[in-house]
Write a protein that holds these residues in place. Structure first.
Motif, mmCIF file in Angstrom:
data_model
loop_
_atom_site.group_PDB
_atom_site.id
_atom_site.type_symbol
_atom_site.label_atom_id
_atom_site.label_comp_id
_atom_site.label_asym_id
_atom_site.label_seq_id
_atom_site.Cartn_x
_atom_site.Cartn_y
_atom_site.Cartn_z
ATOM 1 N N GLU A 18 0.824 -1.208 0.000
ATOM 2 C CA GLU A 18 0.000 0.000 0.000
ATOM 3 C C GLU A 18 0.863 1.265 0.000
ATOM 4 O O GLU A 18 0.639 2.171 -0.805
ATOM 5 N N THR A 19 1.837 1.327 0.894
ATOM 6 C CA THR A 19 2.617 2.542 1.099
ATOM 7 C C THR A 19 3.650 2.778 0.005
ATOM 8 O O THR A 19 3.754 3.871 -0.536
ATOM 9 N N VAL A 20 4.420 1.756 -0.321
ATOM 10 C CA VAL A 20 5.537 1.928 -1.260
ATOM 11 C C VAL A 20 5.113 1.682 -2.710
ATOM 12 O O VAL A 20 5.426 2.471 -3.603
ATOM 13 N N LYS A 25 10.548 5.330 -5.019
ATOM 14 C CA LYS A 25 11.581 5.957 -4.180
ATOM 15 C C LYS A 25 10.958 7.036 -3.300
ATOM 16 O O LYS A 25 11.255 7.119 -2.110
ATOM 17 N N ALA A 26 10.089 7.854 -3.870
ATOM 18 C CA ALA A 26 9.431 8.914 -3.099
ATOM 19 C C ALA A 26 8.546 8.326 -2.002
ATOM 20 O O ALA A 26 8.354 8.959 -0.955
ATOM 21 N N PRO A 34 13.674 1.507 -0.294
ATOM 22 C CA PRO A 34 15.082 1.631 0.090
ATOM 23 C C PRO A 34 16.004 0.981 -0.946
ATOM 24 O O PRO A 34 16.686 0.007 -0.665
ATOM 25 N N LYS A 35 16.003 1.496 -2.156
ATOM 26 C CA LYS A 35 16.810 0.898 -3.221
ATOM 27 C C LYS A 35 17.410 2.022 -4.055
ATOM 28 O O LYS A 35 16.711 2.944 -4.448
ATOM 29 N N VAL A 69 12.651 -6.390 -4.491
ATOM 30 C CA VAL A 69 12.386 -7.521 -3.598
ATOM 31 C C VAL A 69 11.651 -6.946 -2.395
ATOM 32 O O VAL A 69 12.183 -6.095 -1.676
ATOM 33 N N ALA A 70 10.411 -7.400 -2.215
ATOM 34 C CA ALA A 70 9.585 -6.925 -1.108
ATOM 35 C C ALA A 70 10.129 -7.464 0.215
ATOM 36 O O ALA A 70 10.809 -8.497 0.236
#
Length: 129
Positions: A31-33, A87-88, A92-93, A114-115
């Motif tokens: 949901e968030t990323v 990214k926003a 973390p990549k 990769v989750a």
């Protein structure tokens, strides 16, 4: 152009039963990323959820499968904007450049995620010939 997921293909042939060990812990990342929304939950035959974004749906399930051996490929419109969105949203990549992969004589600009649950995702945009 706005980034959009157009199609989803599960690595094991089924994008609607992707294995996770803990559904409640997995869903917030999607949901968030990744920008998915939960369409439905079920607890039979096991905990599962259907998530949607744009034109695609995926299913996460506590079905005993190994998430490190599964995942999904997404055909994408505007892969660079999609990566910037992730990214926003806190992905973390770091990515120095996009890869070009050839599949069935088609060039794709791609990146992988990769989750935290271990599932691997391929995001690719078809390149002009």
């Amino acid at each position: 152009m706005t980034a959009k997921l157009e199609k989803a293909f599960g690595y094991q042939g089924d994008n609607m039963h992707l294995p996770v060990r803990d559904l409640a812990a997995a869903v917030p990342f999607y949901e968030t990323v990744l920008g998915f929304r939960v369409l439905s939950h079920s607890d039979t035959p096991h905990n599962s959820a259907v998530l949607a974004r744009d034109q695609v749906q995926i299913g996460l399930a506590e079905n005993g499968g190994d998430p490190t051996q599964d995942g999904c490929a997404f055909h994408v419109m505007d892969v660079e904007s999609l990566f910037a969105e992730f990214k926003a949203n806190g992905l973390p990549k770091e990515l120095s450049e996009f890869e070009i992969e050839h599949r069935n004589n088609v060039a794709w600009k791609v990146f992988y995620v990769v989750a935290p649950d271990g599932l691997c995702y391929w995001f690719g945009e078809r390149q002009a010939k």
